[in-house]
Design an enzyme around this catalytic site. Structure first.
Site, mmCIF file in Angstrom:
data_model
loop_
_atom_site.group_PDB
_atom_site.id
_atom_site.type_symbol
_atom_site.label_atom_id
_atom_site.label_comp_id
_atom_site.label_asym_id
_atom_site.label_seq_id
_atom_site.Cartn_x
_atom_site.Cartn_y
_atom_site.Cartn_z
ATOM 1 C CG HIS A 76 138.308 32.747 -2.889
ATOM 2 N ND1 HIS A 76 137.111 32.690 -2.223
ATOM 3 C CD2 HIS A 76 138.959 31.597 -2.558
ATOM 4 C CE1 HIS A 76 137.035 31.566 -1.521
ATOM 5 N NE2 HIS A 76 138.162 30.891 -1.717
ATOM 6 C CD GLU A 77 141.968 30.112 -4.730
ATOM 7 O OE1 GLU A 77 142.733 29.733 -3.807
ATOM 8 O OE2 GLU A 77 140.846 29.605 -4.913
#
Length: 230
Positions: A76-77
């Protein structure tokens, strides 16, 4: 003295818009962290850790993630960071972490905001694509999406409606500000216009998501081809 001057410059660069009191609070927090680790001087790592604490809260050591969950947070990051890196108008990325925080964040990607918050239509569109980056990465590389992107969606939705109904950036709605701060101000548009605003904001968000997916797919394909030819 040279090292201290360099650290001071970095502090100035990473704290645009903060008051003197805010910066003093940051430095005091960094000094406490330096003392706790037995250091005689405050180092840049203390400044960065203090910034993380102030922005996102304390590390939540008790929140243990499984290997699968850590991978998802990392994906996600990485989605946010990659799109930010590849976007020519995006604000510079300062730090990416997947350490859970007391605020509830499982990780975050920190960008360096402008000293003067003046953004063009193109810059705001790139901000939207970057906000969708985490959600797009989860979809592409984890096979589905989770509630972890809810804060990103909240920020993106607010930004999209601002572009359509606040800043006059949408051709269909036109150069009108429908987002009045005065509570006594009567809603200056009809139900039909409200529907147009909703449709245009939704369209912007969908396009941003599609663009985020396209960028990450291209990066993934390029990386795969590089491995195949090496």
């Amino acid at each position: 003295a040279g090292d201290r001057s360099a650290v001071a410059q970095k502090i100035a660069a990473m704290t645009p818009g903060l008051s003197g009191a805010d910066i003093s609070n940051l430095v005091n927090e960094a000094a406490l962290l330096a003392v706790r680790r037995g250091a005689k001087e405050v180092a840049l790592r203390d400044i960065l850790d203090a910034s993380d604490r102030i922005l996102c809260g304390l590390k939540k050591e008790s929140q243990l993630l499984t290997a699968k969950e850590r991978r998802r947070v990392a994906v996600h990051e990485a989605g946010h960071a990659l799109i930010g890196w590849l976007s020519p108008l995006a604000e510079p990325c300062v730090k990416v972490t997947i350490v859970p925080r007391a605020s509830g964040a499982l990780g975050f990607t920190q960008n360096l905001p402008k000293e003067v918050p003046l953004y063009s239509q193109e810059e705001m569109r790139e901000m939207l694509v970057q906000l969708m980056g985490g959600r797009a990465a989860e979809k592409l590389f984890c096979g589905n999406m989770t509630t972890g992107a809810s804060d990103d969606l909240s920020k993106a939705t607010k930004l999209a409606y601002g572009m359509v109904a606040g800043y006059g950036f949408d051709e269909t709605v036109g150069p009108v500000n429908y987002q009045q701060e005065d509570e006594s101000f009567q809603k200056p548009y009809s139900e039909a216009t409200g529907q147009v605003i909703d449709n245009e904001a939704r369209s912007i968000l969908k396009k941003s998501m599609a663009e985020a997916e396209a960028i990450l797919e291209a990066v993934s394909y390029t990386h795969l081809r590089a491995h195949e030819t090496s």
